[in-house]
Design an enzyme around this catalytic site. Structure first.
Site, PDB file in Angstrom:
ATOM      1  N   SER A  49       8.848 -12.475  16.833  1.00 27.03           N
ATOM      2  CA  SER A  49       8.529 -13.846  16.436  1.00 27.03           C
ATOM      3  C   SER A  49       7.054 -14.084  16.144  1.00 27.03           C
ATOM      4  CB  SER A  49       8.997 -14.843  17.507  1.00 27.03           C
ATOM      5  OG  SER A  49       8.191 -14.747  18.660  1.00 27.03           O
ATOM      6  N   LYS A  86       3.620 -17.481  22.068  1.00 29.52           N
ATOM      7  CA  LYS A  86       3.793 -18.388  20.926  1.00 29.52           C
ATOM      8  C   LYS A  86       2.454 -19.013  20.560  1.00 29.52           C
ATOM      9  CE  LYS A  86       8.324 -18.192  20.668  1.00 29.52           C
ATOM     10  NZ  LYS A  86       8.954 -17.495  19.581  1.00 29.52           N
TER      11      LYS A  86
END
Length: 136
Positions: A49, A86
């Protein structure tokens, strides 16, 4: 540590040995990569990701807890008991992926959420390391 000032492009077939032109620098990899040793930990990226910011599965993450988190920093956080890496959007309370195949994650009021630190460096290993495999 010796520093050899070379630049090599991918695909280059050869270059003269620059060993005679090395500079002796008074630093180690620790001092180059870690700014706050007592507030720094190392983790290993898992998943895809964060590829858009150059973090790939298996990369080593150097995470600094001393650094003040800013909007759009790459962070390591604990979200509901799971460690994640993230990009944080503080204003919109979102955890952003750097890969369009992954959804952004809203941070809800009932979530257990803590920022563990800011990713200040990432390292890509091109060969497996017994030390890293044992500890990461």
């Amino acid at each position: 540590m010796k520093f050899i000032p070379i630049t090599a492009s991918a695909g280059i077939t050869g270059f003269e040995s620059p060993a005679s032109d090395y500079l002796q620098l008074p630093l180690s990899l620790d001092s180059l990569l870690v700014e706050h040793p007592s507030a720094t930990f190392i983790g290993k990226a898992d998943g895809h990701s964060m590829q858009g910011v150059g973090i790939f599965s298996g990369d080593i993450l150097i995470v600094d807890r001393h650094v003040v988190v800013k909007d759009l920093d790459v962070i390591v956080a604990n979200l509901n008991g799971e460690f994640i890496c993230k990009i944080i959007n503080i204003k919109e309370r979102l955890l952003l992926s750097a890969n369009p195949q992954y959804k952004n994650i809203p941070i809800n009021e009932d979530d257990q959420f803590t920022i563990e630190g800011v990713v200040i460096r990432s390292i890509r290993c091109h060969r497996t390391s017994q030390i890293l495999e044992t500890h990461c």
